[in-house]
Scaffold this active site. Structure first.
Site, PDB file in Angstrom:
ATOM      1  CG  PHE A   1       3.918  -3.714  -6.094  1.00 15.50           C
ATOM      2  CD1 PHE A   1       4.524  -4.750  -5.409  1.00 15.50           C
ATOM      3  CD2 PHE A   1       3.180  -4.022  -7.219  1.00 15.50           C
ATOM      4  CE1 PHE A   1       4.401  -6.070  -5.839  1.00 15.50           C
ATOM      5  CE2 PHE A   1       3.046  -5.324  -7.660  1.00 15.50           C
ATOM      6  CZ  PHE A   1       3.659  -6.350  -6.965  1.00 15.50           C
ATOM      7  N   GLY A   2       1.926   0.474  -4.533  1.00 12.40           N
ATOM      8  CA  GLY A   2       1.752   1.377  -3.397  1.00 12.40           C
ATOM      9  C   GLY A   2       2.831   2.433  -3.280  1.00 12.40           C
TER      10      GLY A   2
ATOM     11  CE  LYS B   1       1.541   1.028   0.664  1.00 12.67           C
ATOM     12  NZ  LYS B   1       0.358   0.138   0.786  1.00 12.67           N
TER      13      LYS B   1
ATOM     14  CB  SER C   1       0.989  -1.954 -11.056  1.00 17.26           C
ATOM     15  OG  SER C   1       1.759  -1.844  -9.889  1.00 17.26           O
TER      16      SER C   1
ATOM     17  CE1 TYR D   1      -2.601 -12.426  -9.971  1.00 10.39           C
ATOM     18  CE2 TYR D   1      -4.841 -11.626 -10.086  1.00 10.39           C
ATOM     19  CZ  TYR D   1      -3.527 -11.542 -10.475  1.00 10.39           C
ATOM     20  OH  TYR D   1      -3.142 -10.568 -11.356  1.00 10.39           O
TER      21      TYR D   1
ATOM     22  CG  LEU E   1      -2.038   3.605  -6.424  1.00 10.10           C
ATOM     23  CD1 LEU E   1      -2.762   3.327  -5.107  1.00 10.10           C
ATOM     24  CD2 LEU E   1      -1.783   5.096  -6.588  1.00 10.10           C
TER      25      LEU E   1
ATOM     26  CG  LEU F   1       3.533   6.105  -8.058  1.00 11.74           C
ATOM     27  CD1 LEU F   1       2.891   5.752  -9.384  1.00 11.74           C
ATOM     28  CD2 LEU F   1       4.341   7.393  -8.184  1.00 11.74           C
TER      29      LEU F   1
END
Length: 343
Positions: A235-236, A241, A231, A51, A233, A238
């Site tokens: 990767f966002g 946006k 994860s 990371y 969401l 859900l």
């Protein structure tokens, strides 16, 4: 905040994921998130040697370094720190000169490097980020035996973990992005040879990817291996946006080609349906998505990450949400209409 058992550890039901630190988040922002998280009762922090993501030579190890600068100021025994060793086959030549096999030399080097960056004497949960052997990964869903490669025996991997535990450098062993066969083989080798038992598996799990519900749920039940669901969401996706715009600072927008597993057929249609459920029950889409993951019997902890404090606050607010039977029935109806569009 509730706490659940992982081996002899008591981990918070939410784990703070940190893969944005050093790429999308500055050192100051990372420390603000960490301070806020522990103030809310989170004691479980997850990172990895590779990371932040997407991985680059220029940022390699930055996330652990950021956490280490914060960790040295904390009461270490009150925190559960998890990190991971990168496996072979992903082309990251800057990781230990090529992210080699999960063998004795690489495991010892990776652990020592992480300990140094984290500025700690021990790692509570040390995970294999993805298997040493070939398996379909990160959105691939078809096993191809022609892709098999030379691999380190599972018993050999566990024997090195045993030595690292004996040396006091790690406490527990975990897997990540694993398969039912892999969990079974690690469990059987541990029992047969008296080697360390695998405590957890960290795999993707969310409303768009419920593959774990099948064979892995059964395997982990019988082998007493808890899921660290990453994860939640997607990767966002859900959060809803991406439905009407492409947010400039969002990960999929910033890093082209990243998160391909969440750009497949029926993903948008499923997201629209889940967002509709959330809105009709006066929930945010993120609250619905995270509360669903939290409701699953096999989840030990849900790994949440955020690029802003506001996102982190909303994610943690999801802990107050208990989904009614009526909502769960509607979720199942969407799942049957769009089953696992992003495995």
């Amino acid at each position: 905040m509730q706490y659940r058992e992982l081996g002899d550890l008591k981990v918070s039901e939410v784990c703070l994921g940190t893969m944005t630190y050093g790429q999308q988040n500055t050192l100051e922002e990372a420390h603000q998130q960490l301070d806020y998280a522990i103030a809310q009762g989170i004691n479980f922090i997850d990172t990895a040697e590779m990371y932040p993501v997407p991985p680059r030579a220029e940022t390699y190890g930055a996330t652990e370094t950021y956490i280490g600068k914060w960790l040295k100021k904390q009461k270490r025994d009150r925190l559960i720190i998890a990190t991971k060793i990168a496996g072979p086959g992903r082309g990251m030549k800057w990781v230990r000169n090529g992210a080699k096999a999960i063998d004795r030399e690489n495991l010892k080097q990776a652990v020592d490097n992480s300990l140094k960056r984290l500025q700690t004497d021990y790692i509570d949960l040390y995970q294999i980020h993805w298997p040493d052997r070939y398996v379909p990964l990160f959105g691939q869903s078809v096993y191809d035996p022609t892709q098999e490669r030379e691999t380190v025996a599972i018993a050999e991997q566990l024997s090195v973990f045993a030595d690292l535990i004996q040396a006091g450098k790690i406490r527990y062993v975990g897997l990540s992005n694993e398969t039912p066969w892999g969990v079974s083989e690690f469990s059987h080798a541990a029992k047969k040879l008296g080697l360390p038992k695998v405590a957890s598996i960290q795999n993707a799990y969310n409303l768009l990817n419920r593959v774990f519900d099948w064979a892995l749920a059964e395997t982990c039940h019988y082998e007493n291996v808890g899921l660290l669901a990453y994860s939640p969401l997607a990767f966002g996706m859900l959060s809803g946006k991406y439905l009407s715009k492409q947010p400039e600072k969002a990960r999929i927008t910033q890093f082209k080609g990243f998160g391909q597993r969440y750009l497949k057929t029926n993903v948008k249609e499923a997201v629209v349906a889940y967002v509709d459920i959330a809105q009709r029950y006066n929930l945010t889409p993120a609250q619905l998505a995270i509360a669903f993951v939290q409701s699953r019997w096999f989840v030990t902890s849900t790994v949440i990450g955020a690029t802003t404090l506001e996102q982190l606050q909303e994610n943690l607010d999801s802990l107050e949400v208990i989904l009614s039977d009526e909502i769960l029935v509607e979720i199942e109806a969407v799942h049957h209409r769009y089953p696992n569009p992003a495995p």
